[in-house]
Write an enzyme that holds these catalytic residues in place. Structure first.
Site, PDB file in Angstrom:
ATOM      1  N   ASP A  13      21.710   0.992  -1.605  1.00  0.00           N
ATOM      2  CA  ASP A  13      21.019   1.298  -0.133  1.00  0.00           C
ATOM      3  C   ASP A  13      21.238   2.790  -1.048  1.00  0.00           C
ATOM      4  O   ASP A  13      20.244   4.205  -0.649  1.00  0.00           O
ATOM      5  CB  ASP A  13      21.905   1.505   1.719  1.00  0.00           C
ATOM      6  CG  ASP A  13      20.825   2.502   2.060  1.00  0.00           C
ATOM      7  OD1 ASP A  13      19.108   2.277   1.897  1.00  0.00           O
ATOM      8  OD2 ASP A  13      21.484   3.440   2.611  1.00  0.00           O
ATOM      9  N   MET A  48      -1.052  -2.107  13.964  1.00  0.00           N
ATOM     10  CA  MET A  48      -0.588  -1.653  12.979  1.00  0.00           C
ATOM     11  C   MET A  48      -0.409  -0.187  13.061  1.00  0.00           C
ATOM     12  O   MET A  48       0.089   0.487  12.390  1.00  0.00           O
ATOM     13  CB  MET A  48      -0.875  -2.701  11.699  1.00  0.00           C
ATOM     14  CG  MET A  48      -0.511  -1.650  10.017  1.00  0.00           C
ATOM     15  SD  MET A  48       1.307  -1.814  10.105  1.00  0.00           S
ATOM     16  CE  MET A  48       1.563  -3.348   9.836  1.00  0.00           C
ATOM     17  N   ASP A  73     -10.785   5.552  14.248  1.00  0.00           N
ATOM     18  CA  ASP A  73     -10.975   4.028  14.481  1.00  0.00           C
ATOM     19  C   ASP A  73     -12.780   3.874  14.565  1.00  0.00           C
ATOM     20  O   ASP A  73     -13.076   5.411  14.970  1.00  0.00           O
ATOM     21  CB  ASP A  73     -10.707   2.863  15.254  1.00  0.00           C
ATOM     22  CG  ASP A  73     -10.469   1.535  15.350  1.00  0.00           C
ATOM     23  OD1 ASP A  73     -10.032   1.311  14.539  1.00  0.00           O
ATOM     24  OD2 ASP A  73     -11.717   0.490  15.029  1.00  0.00           O
ATOM     25  N   VAL A  87      -7.198  -1.143   7.561  1.00  0.00           N
ATOM     26  CA  VAL A  87      -8.893  -1.379   8.709  1.00  0.00           C
ATOM     27  C   VAL A  87      -7.951  -3.264   7.372  1.00  0.00           C
ATOM     28  O   VAL A  87      -7.001  -3.822   7.128  1.00  0.00           O
ATOM     29  CB  VAL A  87      -9.836  -1.707   7.609  1.00  0.00           C
ATOM     30  CG1 VAL A  87      -9.813   0.266   8.296  1.00  0.00           C
ATOM     31  CG2 VAL A  87      -9.980  -1.157   5.804  1.00  0.00           C
ATOM     32  N   VAL A  88      -8.979  -3.718   8.143  1.00  0.00           N
ATOM     33  CA  VAL A  88      -8.891  -5.408   8.026  1.00  0.00           C
ATOM     34  C   VAL A  88      -8.407  -5.660   6.585  1.00  0.00           C
ATOM     35  O   VAL A  88      -8.623  -4.620   5.539  1.00  0.00           O
ATOM     36  CB  VAL A  88     -10.475  -5.883   7.853  1.00  0.00           C
ATOM     37  CG1 VAL A  88     -11.500  -6.225   7.143  1.00  0.00           C
ATOM     38  CG2 VAL A  88      -9.901  -7.482   8.056  1.00  0.00           C
ATOM     39  N   GLU A  89      -7.811  -6.583   6.400  1.00  0.00           N
ATOM     40  CA  GLU A  89      -7.006  -7.143   4.873  1.00  0.00           C
ATOM     41  C   GLU A  89      -8.553  -8.225   3.873  1.00  0.00           C
ATOM     42  O   GLU A  89      -7.830  -9.062   3.957  1.00  0.00           O
ATOM     43  CB  GLU A  89      -6.209  -8.526   5.137  1.00  0.00           C
ATOM     44  CG  GLU A  89      -5.451  -8.348   3.478  1.00  0.00           C
ATOM     45  CD  GLU A  89      -4.493  -7.138   3.173  1.00  0.00           C
ATOM     46  OE1 GLU A  89      -3.825  -7.377   1.575  1.00  0.00           O
ATOM     47  OE2 GLU A  89      -4.588  -6.054   3.537  1.00  0.00           O
ATOM     48  N   LYS A 104     -12.046  -2.901   2.662  1.00  0.00           N
ATOM     49  CA  LYS A 104     -11.084  -1.881   1.583  1.00  0.00           C
ATOM     50  C   LYS A 104     -11.971  -1.320   0.874  1.00  0.00           C
ATOM     51  O   LYS A 104     -11.574   0.155   0.725  1.00  0.00           O
ATOM     52  CB  LYS A 104      -9.904  -2.077   1.458  1.00  0.00           C
ATOM     53  CG  LYS A 104      -9.195  -2.680   2.411  1.00  0.00           C
ATOM     54  CD  LYS A 104      -7.459  -3.047   2.273  1.00  0.00           C
ATOM     55  CE  LYS A 104      -7.032  -4.234   3.207  1.00  0.00           C
ATOM     56  NZ  LYS A 104      -5.901  -2.837   4.171  1.00  0.00           N
ATOM     57  N   SER A 114      -1.144  -5.937   2.516  1.00  0.00           N
ATOM     58  CA  SER A 114      -0.005  -6.339   1.916  1.00  0.00           C
ATOM     59  C   SER A 114       0.121  -7.272   0.825  1.00  0.00           C
ATOM     60  O   SER A 114       1.024  -8.128   0.423  1.00  0.00           O
ATOM     61  CB  SER A 114       0.319  -7.796   3.006  1.00  0.00           C
ATOM     62  OG  SER A 114      -0.885  -8.187   3.511  1.00  0.00           O
ATOM     63  N   HIS A 163       3.157  -0.661   1.332  1.00  0.00           N
ATOM     64  CA  HIS A 163       2.859  -1.353   2.780  1.00  0.00           C
ATOM     65  C   HIS A 163       4.422  -0.928   3.583  1.00  0.00           C
ATOM     66  O   HIS A 163       4.889  -1.065   2.890  1.00  0.00           O
ATOM     67  CB  HIS A 163       3.219  -2.792   1.457  1.00  0.00           C
ATOM     68  CG  HIS A 163       3.182  -3.713   1.926  1.00  0.00           C
ATOM     69  ND1 HIS A 163       3.370  -4.716   1.724  1.00  0.00           N
ATOM     70  CD2 HIS A 163       2.968  -4.268   3.207  1.00  0.00           C
ATOM     71  CE1 HIS A 163       3.732  -5.374   2.935  1.00  0.00           C
ATOM     72  NE2 HIS A 163       3.499  -5.421   3.253  1.00  0.00           N
ATOM     73  N   GLU A 216       6.751  -0.670   0.770  1.00  0.00           N
ATOM     74  CA  GLU A 216       6.533  -0.734  -0.499  1.00  0.00           C
ATOM     75  C   GLU A 216       5.349  -0.094  -1.141  1.00  0.00           C
ATOM     76  O   GLU A 216       4.194   0.090  -0.808  1.00  0.00           O
ATOM     77  CB  GLU A 216       6.400  -1.887  -0.550  1.00  0.00           C
ATOM     78  CG  GLU A 216       7.122  -2.380  -1.676  1.00  0.00           C
ATOM     79  CD  GLU A 216       6.581  -4.355  -1.320  1.00  0.00           C
ATOM     80  OE1 GLU A 216       6.725  -4.335  -2.760  1.00  0.00           O
ATOM     81  OE2 GLU A 216       5.621  -5.348  -0.841  1.00  0.00           O
ATOM     82  N   ASN A 233       6.155  -9.384  -1.223  1.00  0.00           N
ATOM     83  CA  ASN A 233       5.330 -10.816  -0.987  1.00  0.00           C
ATOM     84  C   ASN A 233       5.511 -11.619  -1.972  1.00  0.00           C
ATOM     85  O   ASN A 233       4.662 -12.889  -1.838  1.00  0.00           O
ATOM     86  CB  ASN A 233       3.425 -10.573  -0.375  1.00  0.00           C
ATOM     87  CG  ASN A 233       3.868 -10.488   1.563  1.00  0.00           C
ATOM     88  OD1 ASN A 233       4.297 -11.064   1.976  1.00  0.00           O
ATOM     89  ND2 ASN A 233       2.688  -9.329   1.500  1.00  0.00           N
ATOM     90  N   TYR A 235      15.466  -5.622   3.534  1.00  0.00           N
ATOM     91  CA  TYR A 235      15.195  -4.732   4.907  1.00  0.00           C
ATOM     92  C   TYR A 235      13.744  -4.757   4.906  1.00  0.00           C
ATOM     93  O   TYR A 235      13.497  -5.176   5.590  1.00  0.00           O
ATOM     94  CB  TYR A 235      14.613  -2.986   3.334  1.00  0.00           C
ATOM     95  CG  TYR A 235      15.738  -2.129   4.528  1.00  0.00           C
ATOM     96  CD1 TYR A 235      16.854  -2.585   5.077  1.00  0.00           C
ATOM     97  CD2 TYR A 235      16.514  -1.113   2.933  1.00  0.00           C
ATOM     98  CE1 TYR A 235      17.938  -1.992   4.810  1.00  0.00           C
ATOM     99  CE2 TYR A 235      17.242  -0.195   3.404  1.00  0.00           C
ATOM    100  CZ  TYR A 235      18.532  -0.950   4.158  1.00  0.00           C
ATOM    101  OH  TYR A 235      19.617   0.345   4.044  1.00  0.00           O
TER     102      TYR A 235
END
Length: 719
Positions: A296, A325, A344, A401-403, A408, A430, A451, A463, A501, A661
């Site tokens: 760390d 989020m 938004d 926004v939406v994945e 995007k 992600s 991320h 990240e 991920n 983490y």
């Protein structure tokens, strides 16, 4: 000057009262082995000085003493048991020498007094603290217990029950709370600390305070009868075992040490502490948890260096996309002091985002951690808007926004066109490759991934993903912003899923294959939680992540790594996604969920889930616990190794801290690379080879095999 060393100096401060001032180079005072040796010599000489009638211990830093020098621990902990016991006894002899000085002593505690710093204060007769002081014994977080007399003195000062709570949790205690239980004798404003400390010593010297009686309490057995001891220690042992599930020996050993020494005077009690500390220091858990602290420090040091090179001062941030989020990111930025615009296209979403921020701040007010006026001021740092023009003042924009890559790309391209040229764009994706998103931009050098992990306020990791064309200036500025948010940023290179991920989905794949072969997913969860130590087993984690989210991410990973991560014909996640069983978010996935009395979602078995899975699974089969662990963990660790070999992650330290983490890799195991060091890379390869027939995710790379043959160790301990 009565005495001087590199880390402290002693001189008369008033009449016959000496000030022992810690003043080491650097920003904090630590008790290194050299400092303790110097203290031993100084205390021996000062004890014979008849001119000294009282002594106050002070610090010239913002904090008193933050503890021992942890960087010295790992090489010290490799010593044989006899040497370890001798080493720790030499240290505790210094603290005994403080307690045995022939005049009254007092610690003037400012800021933090943690670990050895707390134990130093406990060894003195009195403790006066500034109102902002904090005191505690956090050693269990390093896999050890207090070793400088903390298990002996603290129970005698504040009672066994309070002491066991302090020691087994490792929490920092505020000055007011420490005063209530008797750890501090007085709490004053910081500007009155030295004055009050001297006044207290003057009263002791004059005989108005009985300092010998105060000292005597710490030298004698605990004031508890046998019945009280039996009840207190039995309850503490039960609570600690329930909380640690047997994975963390340090808090258990601390309770046993206090219990064993309860009826002993100081010398015998200290010998028990010495022996038990040495036993803990030699454990794999101590190496792992101390290693986490050092890793760390490594990632924080690296991030601070990058942030120092940032050419952009981020005064105004923005998040695009509200909801849970976006609201979490907005809350974190505002709470840590950077104003943020929350944009938004939907007023209801903005309401949800502001509601999330308000709820998080409201909890702080309810718990007494924030005043109402500060809550109002913090909310005032969040500007909800439907208007694109409001983003013009932002130095950095976090797209959330939406994945969906096309959505995007369109959003990011539109932003870039309308924003000032120097604005940094980031995506809170992600899994989607940063280079894919950057292909829609005219200035990809100003773009990178950022991320966040959910829930944003609680998860320390961010990240930061470097695309092929991302500039270092952009990375440095985003690292700086992440640090301002109070996060631990780790920079990784671009690939599908990035680091966390990418290594998580092979773990899920190994789990899914077990279920298809007839494993009971509830048993797999129990083994991975209770035996390996994950906070949640894979089925439970999939429900928390969201089955729909996992299904989407599985597709991204399959496209990116078709050989290892292709979608399987028989896949539990696909079954539940098709049935719209999305996990916690709609009450049913592998488990069913309903709120308990506190409103928290509680999982329960669901016969429907088992029935749905029966269509793709073999007959029920009972797998051995170790096989369950191996078949889940080998795919993850293989992918972790590949990420290091491919340069996705730069070092074992960054990989391990990202896992701890980001997804809760068991801290007592220290991360994937620490785990490999402790099991042996050659042993890992041999075990993986047993399962190589199950597919590519179980097959080790040529580089891994070469490393194993070379006896590669990822963390070298240098004495």
């Amino acid at each position: 000057m009565l005495y001087k060393s590199d880390s402290f100096e002693v001189a008369f401060i008033k009449d016959n009262i000496a000030e022992f001032k810690f003043c080491a180079d650097g920003s904090v005072n630590k008790l290194s082995q050299q400092t303790l040796q110097d203290c031993a010599l100084a205390l021996k000489e000062l004890a014979t000085n008849s001119d000294i009638k009282g002594m106050v211990f002070t610090s010239d830093k913002d904090h008193f003493i933050i503890g021992a020098d942890i960087f010295e621990f790992l090489p010290t902990f490799t010593k044989p048991q006899e040497e370890l016991v001798a080493w720790i006894k030499n240290a505790t002899d210094v603290f005994d020498a403080i307690e045995d000085l022939p005049f009254p002593t007092l610690s003037a505690v400012n800021g933090m007094a943690l670990g050895g710093g707390c134990e130093w204060a406990l060894a003195t007769d009195y403790r006066v603290a500034s109102s902002n002081a904090k005191i505690g014994l956090p050693e269990v977080k390093l896999g050890i217990m207090p070793g400088f007399g903390g298990t002996v003195r603290l129970p005698r000062l504040i009672g066994a029950d309070n002491a066991m709570t302090w020691i087994t949790t490792g929490k920092e205690n505020r000055a007011a709370d420490a005063l209530k239980v008797g750890a501090f004798d007085a709490v004053v404003s910081a500007d009155k600390l030295l004055e009050s400390s001297i006044a207290t010593l003057e009263q002791a010297i004059a005989g108005k305070l009985d300092w010998q009686a105060k000292r005597q309490v710490k030298l004698q057995p605990l004031k508890m009868n046998r019945v009280e001891q039996g009840m207190s220690f039995a309850m503490a042992e039960g609570m600690v075992m329930g909380q640690t599930k047997g994975h963390y020996p340090a808090p258990v050993m601390a309770v046993k040490t206090i219990k064993a020494a309860a009826n002993c005077e100081r010398a015998e009690a200290m010998a028990i502490e010495n022996a038990n500390f040495a036993k803990l220091a030699a454990t794999s858990e101590a190496a792992a948890q101390t290693g986490i602290f050092l890793a760390d420090q490594y990632i924080k040091g690296k991030a601070k260096k990058q942030a120092k090179h940032s050419e952009l001062e981020i005064k105004q941030a923005a998040v695009l996309g509200a909801g849970i989020m976006g609201g979490g990111i907005a809350y974190q930025s505002a709470y840590k002091g950077t104003p943020i615009i929350m944009k938004d296209i939907n007023q209801d979403a903005l309401g949800l985002g502001m509601g999330e921020a308000s709820k998080l701040l409201g909890k702080k007010v309810q718990r007494g951690h924030m005043a109402m006026d500060k809550m109002v001021a913090t909310l005032g740092k969040i500007k909800p808007t439907l208007n694109d023009a409001d983003l013009q003042s932002a130095d950095i924009v976090v797209e959330a926004v939406v994945e969906n890559p096309k959505v995007k790309q369109a959003v990011l391209a539109g932003l870039e066109k309308d924003l000032p040229a120097g604005t940094i764009l980031t995506s809170n994706t992600s899994t989607i490759r940063i280079d894919e998103l950057a292909s829609a931009l005219e200035k990809p050098e100003n773009f990178c991934g950022m991320h966040f992990f959910n829930p944003v306020p609680k998860m320390p990791l961010v990240e930061i993903i470097r695309g092929e064309k991302t500039s270092e200036a952009t990375i440095n500025a985003v690292v700086d912003y992440a640090l301002k948010l109070g996060k631990s940023p780790i920079v990784v290179n671009d690939c599908p899923g990035f680091f966390v991920n990418r290594v998580l989905f092979p773990y899920f794949a190994g789990f899914s294959k077990l279920v298809v072969e007839g494993a009971d997913f509830t048993k797999v969860d129990k083994v991975m939680e209770n035996v390996f130590g994950w906070p949640m087993g894979p089925a439970y984690l999939l429900d928390v992540v969201g089955i729909d989210t996992a299904y989407h991410c599985t597709g991204v990973m399959a496209d990116g790594f078709p050989e290892r991560m292709a979608r399987q014909d028989k896949d539990p996640v696909t079954v539940f996604a098709n049935e719209k069983r999305f996990g916690q978010k709609n009450g049913a996935g592998f488990y069913q969920y309903a709120p308990d009395r506190r409103g928290r979602l509680k999982k329960a078995k669901d016969a429907t889930a088992t029935e749905l899975l029966s269509a793709i699974t073999d007959a029920p089969k009972d797998f051995d616990k170790q096989e369950i662990i191996d078949r889940c963990m080998i795919p993850m660790i293989n992918e972790v190794l590949l990420c290091l070999q491919e340069g996705i992650v730069a070092s074992p330290q960054e990989a391990d801290m990202a896992l701890i983490y980001g997804i809760g890799f068991p801290p007592f195991r220290g991360g994937a690379f620490r785990y490999l060091d402790q099991t042996g890379l050659a042993n890992f390869v041999a075990t993986a080879d047993k399962y190589a027939h199950l597919g590519a995710i179980y097959q080790v790379s040529d580089e891994t095999r070469k490393w194993a043959e070379e006896g590669r160790v990822f963390y070298k301990v240098e004495g």
